[in-house]
Design a protein around this motif. Structure first.
Motif, mmCIF file in Angstrom:
data_model
loop_
_atom_site.group_PDB
_atom_site.id
_atom_site.type_symbol
_atom_site.label_atom_id
_atom_site.label_comp_id
_atom_site.label_asym_id
_atom_site.label_seq_id
_atom_site.Cartn_x
_atom_site.Cartn_y
_atom_site.Cartn_z
ATOM 1 N N VAL A 150 -31.024 30.075 3.963
ATOM 2 C CA VAL A 150 -30.553 30.756 2.756
ATOM 3 C C VAL A 150 -30.295 32.224 3.080
ATOM 4 O O VAL A 150 -30.918 32.808 3.973
ATOM 5 N N TRP A 151 -29.339 32.806 2.371
ATOM 6 C CA TRP A 151 -28.957 34.215 2.524
ATOM 7 C C TRP A 151 -28.377 34.529 3.903
ATOM 8 O O TRP A 151 -28.401 35.664 4.351
ATOM 9 N N TYR A 152 -27.841 33.505 4.586
ATOM 10 C CA TYR A 152 -27.090 33.715 5.822
ATOM 11 C C TYR A 152 -25.652 33.278 5.561
ATOM 12 O O TYR A 152 -25.402 32.098 5.274
ATOM 13 N N THR A 153 -24.687 34.190 5.661
ATOM 14 C CA THR A 153 -23.294 33.773 5.564
ATOM 15 C C THR A 153 -22.907 33.085 6.864
ATOM 16 O O THR A 153 -23.392 33.467 7.942
ATOM 17 N N HIS A 154 -22.061 32.055 6.779
ATOM 18 C CA HIS A 154 -21.811 31.221 7.945
ATOM 19 C C HIS A 154 -20.375 30.680 7.938
ATOM 20 O O HIS A 154 -19.727 30.610 6.893
ATOM 21 N N ASN A 155 -19.925 30.305 9.127
ATOM 22 C CA ASN A 155 -18.612 29.680 9.242
ATOM 23 C C ASN A 155 -18.593 28.742 10.443
ATOM 24 O O ASN A 155 -19.543 28.715 11.237
ATOM 25 N N ILE A 156 -17.527 27.964 10.540
ATOM 26 C CA ILE A 156 -17.317 27.083 11.698
ATOM 27 C C ILE A 156 -15.846 27.162 12.074
ATOM 28 O O ILE A 156 -14.963 27.076 11.212
ATOM 29 N N SER A 157 -15.589 27.363 13.374
ATOM 30 C CA SER A 157 -14.216 27.514 13.869
ATOM 31 C C SER A 157 -13.917 26.462 14.934
ATOM 32 O O SER A 157 -14.779 26.131 15.754
ATOM 33 N N ASN A 158 -12.698 25.973 14.915
ATOM 34 C CA ASN A 158 -12.233 25.085 15.976
ATOM 35 C C ASN A 158 -11.733 25.961 17.121
ATOM 36 O O ASN A 158 -10.703 26.633 17.008
ATOM 37 N N ILE A 159 -12.459 25.967 18.234
ATOM 38 C CA ILE A 159 -12.078 26.791 19.382
ATOM 39 C C ILE A 159 -11.500 25.943 20.509
ATOM 40 O O ILE A 159 -11.278 26.436 21.617
ATOM 41 N N GLY A 160 -11.257 24.656 20.233
ATOM 42 C CA GLY A 160 -10.706 23.755 21.246
ATOM 43 C C GLY A 160 -9.214 23.549 21.067
ATOM 44 O O GLY A 160 -8.552 24.216 20.261
ATOM 45 N N ASP A 161 -8.681 22.580 21.809
ATOM 46 C CA ASP A 161 -7.242 22.284 21.786
ATOM 47 C C ASP A 161 -6.922 21.025 20.988
ATOM 48 O O ASP A 161 -5.751 20.659 20.854
ATOM 49 N N GLU A 162 -7.952 20.351 20.483
ATOM 50 C CA GLU A 162 -7.740 19.136 19.706
ATOM 51 C C GLU A 162 -8.356 19.295 18.326
ATOM 52 O O GLU A 162 -9.048 20.276 18.043
ATOM 53 N N ILE A 163 -8.126 18.332 17.456
ATOM 54 C CA ILE A 163 -8.697 18.380 16.109
ATOM 55 C C ILE A 163 -10.220 18.306 16.192
ATOM 56 O O ILE A 163 -10.773 17.521 16.970
ATOM 57 N N THR B 225 -11.966 17.435 9.090
ATOM 58 C CA THR B 225 -11.229 17.692 10.316
ATOM 59 C C THR B 225 -10.670 19.107 10.211
ATOM 60 O O THR B 225 -10.334 19.574 9.115
ATOM 61 N N THR B 226 -10.608 19.790 11.341
ATOM 62 C CA THR B 226 -10.098 21.157 11.368
ATOM 63 C C THR B 226 -9.166 21.300 12.552
ATOM 64 O O THR B 226 -9.513 20.939 13.685
ATOM 65 N N VAL B 227 -7.985 21.816 12.303
ATOM 66 C CA VAL B 227 -7.001 21.960 13.374
ATOM 67 C C VAL B 227 -7.371 23.167 14.242
ATOM 68 O O VAL B 227 -8.111 24.058 13.806
ATOM 69 N N PRO B 228 -6.878 23.205 15.473
ATOM 70 C CA PRO B 228 -7.229 24.297 16.384
ATOM 71 C C PRO B 228 -6.920 25.678 15.786
ATOM 72 O O PRO B 228 -5.893 25.873 15.127
ATOM 73 N N GLY B 229 -7.819 26.613 16.045
ATOM 74 C CA GLY B 229 -7.620 27.993 15.619
ATOM 75 C C GLY B 229 -8.006 28.308 14.195
ATOM 76 O O GLY B 229 -7.906 29.463 13.759
ATOM 77 N N VAL B 230 -8.481 27.311 13.437
ATOM 78 C CA VAL B 230 -8.816 27.507 12.021
ATOM 79 C C VAL B 230 -10.323 27.661 11.835
ATOM 80 O O VAL B 230 -11.116 27.008 12.520
ATOM 81 N N THR B 231 -10.699 28.530 10.882
ATOM 82 C CA THR B 231 -12.105 28.760 10.540
ATOM 83 C C THR B 231 -12.364 28.322 9.113
ATOM 84 O O THR B 231 -11.574 28.620 8.201
ATOM 85 N N ARG B 232 -13.460 27.609 8.922
ATOM 86 C CA ARG B 232 -13.903 27.222 7.581
ATOM 87 C C ARG B 232 -15.177 27.991 7.227
ATOM 88 O O ARG B 232 -15.953 28.350 8.101
ATOM 89 N N GLY B 233 -15.410 28.159 5.929
ATOM 90 C CA GLY B 233 -16.685 28.722 5.480
ATOM 91 C C GLY B 233 -16.573 30.179 5.097
ATOM 92 O O GLY B 233 -15.810 30.549 4.214
ATOM 93 N N ASN B 234 -17.353 31.037 5.793
ATOM 94 C CA ASN B 234 -17.505 32.440 5.416
ATOM 95 C C ASN B 234 -18.080 32.563 4.010
ATOM 96 O O ASN B 234 -17.527 33.226 3.130
ATOM 97 N N HIS B 235 -19.207 31.893 3.809
ATOM 98 C CA HIS B 235 -19.931 31.984 2.541
ATOM 99 C C HIS B 235 -21.418 31.773 2.800
ATOM 100 O O HIS B 235 -21.819 31.387 3.897
#
Length: 381
Positions: free
Chosen positions: A341-354, A286-296
């Motif tokens: 492979v060899w692609y850095t990636h992330n996922i961000s919560n851009i909504g208003d809910e979890i 689960t990811t709260v609004p406005g948070v980004t995971r990853g960048n690897h």
């Protein structure tokens, strides 16, 4: 710190080697090289002065006039030798030759002659030299119709074309990642010993496969993965390397995100998120609004992101490039994106809910060999 320069840095093997060296910033300092250096004596001399090690990969692989190919490759070797002699430097040189040395074609002749010239230079100057005799190299991002028949097959199958086997034979194959690891080990070994070496080194191949067998395997990848979204059965690392190579030619902008089928009735909804012929690990976050995971990024692992609930932006950028791919997913319309492979990636919560997301990766996490390298998707301007 070992200062390493790569001629042909922008080419297929050169790009992979440059980024592989970058995985160990505490060991290697990468000295940038541009192809234009060969047309500018001062810049070429400045380059060789900075290097403890030079990996000479620059070469022409194909040309309608075989004599032009031969003369070009030999000229590049002579220019590098002249630059080292005029500046009186003696770096450890590794030269990428080919198993085609023993054949009668001009490419093989140019490689054999290049290796001979470097050996003469090394003995004359008391320098160390390794002539790497390399089998057929394959891997992600190779140029179709130029670097390898494998690149050609993968590109055509992922772009609606039908490749043809022109000549079927058993081929000794080495994955570009294996070759880069081998070169890095050679460099480290030479830095640890005091003695001078002048050697011809037969690089071991990873496996042998017929050309027609490669095409058949890629045909299965197209049917199962590209058309049905199924991760195919993959029995060993060689098959994973072939699969990751195949995946690298998919048109990322057009193919992803892939919409999943949602089955809904009075009880709710049911969605199959991943169909796999291999093992691995499934996780949930689960990811709260406005948070980004990853960048690897990963150099061998495959990963799938599925958004179950909420709104997300998934970003990808191939390491060493500037273009960022943005994918917008919504749990109301379940979809997935697979990470090459060899692609850095992330996922961000851009909504208003979890945000609820599911992740599948083809290996259990090993803290001693995580194959996870951190790099922001969005770079500083």
């Amino acid at each position: 710190m070992i200062r390493v320069g790569i001629t042909g840095q922008a080419g297929f093997v050169g790009t992979h080697l440059y980024h592989t060296l970058g995985l160990w910033p505490e060991v290697f300092e990468r000295i940038p090289f541009e192809d234009s250096f060969f047309a500018d004596r001062e810049r070429l001399e400045a380059f060789v002065r900075q290097c403890d090690v030079i990996v000479h990969l620059a070469a022409m692989n194909r040309h309608p006039d075989a004599q032009v190919l031969y003369e070009t490759n030999v000229k590049l070797v002579r220019q590098l030798i002249e630059a080292m002699e005029s500046t009186e430097v003696r770096p450890y040189v590794l030269f990428s030759s080919s198993t085609q040395e023993e054949r009668g074609n001009e490419y093989g002749r140019s490689k054999r002659e290049g290796r001979r010239l470097f050996e003469e230079w090394a003995r004359r100057q008391g320098a160390s030299f390794t002539g790497l005799v390399v089998p057929n190299v394959f891997g992600p991002f190779g140029r179709p119709n130029y670097n390898s028949f494998i690149a050609t097959f993968a590109y055509k199958l992922t772009h609606g074309e039908e490749p043809v086997v022109m000549q079927d034979s058993e081929v000794h194959l080495i994955y570009v990642g294996s070759l880069c690891e081998y070169i890095c080990k050679r460099i480290r070994r030479q830095s640890e010993i005091a003695e001078v070496v002048v050697e011809r080194d037969e690089v071991p191949f990873d496996f042998t496969m017929k050309v027609s067998e490669v095409l058949d395997r890629f045909g299965q990848f197209k049917s199962l993965y590209l058309e049905q979204g199924i991760i195919p059965p993959l029995c060993n690392r060689h098959e994973w390397n072939l699969f990751n190579t195949f995946r690298s030619y998919i048109d990322m902008k057009q193919h992803f995100p892939v919409q999943l089928v949602q089955h809904t009735d009075a009880r709710g909804s049911f969605v199959e998120t991943v169909k796999i012929g291999v093992g691995g690990q499934v996780s949930f976050s689960t990811t709260v609004p406005g948070v980004t995971r990853g960048n690897h990024y990963h150099t061998r692992k495959m990963e799938r992101f599925v958004v179950i609930k909420g709104k997300a932006r998934i970003q990808l950028r191939r390491v060493g490039t500037d273009e960022v791919l943005d994918y917008y997913l919504d749990g109301e319309r379940p979809a997935y994106v697979d990470m090459p492979v060899w692609y850095t990636h992330n996922i961000s919560n851009i909504g208003d809910e979890i945000l609820y997301a599911q992740f599948w990766i083809n290996e259990w996490y090993d803290p001693d060999d995580g194959d996870t390298y951190f790099e922001p998707v969005e770079q500083e301007p």
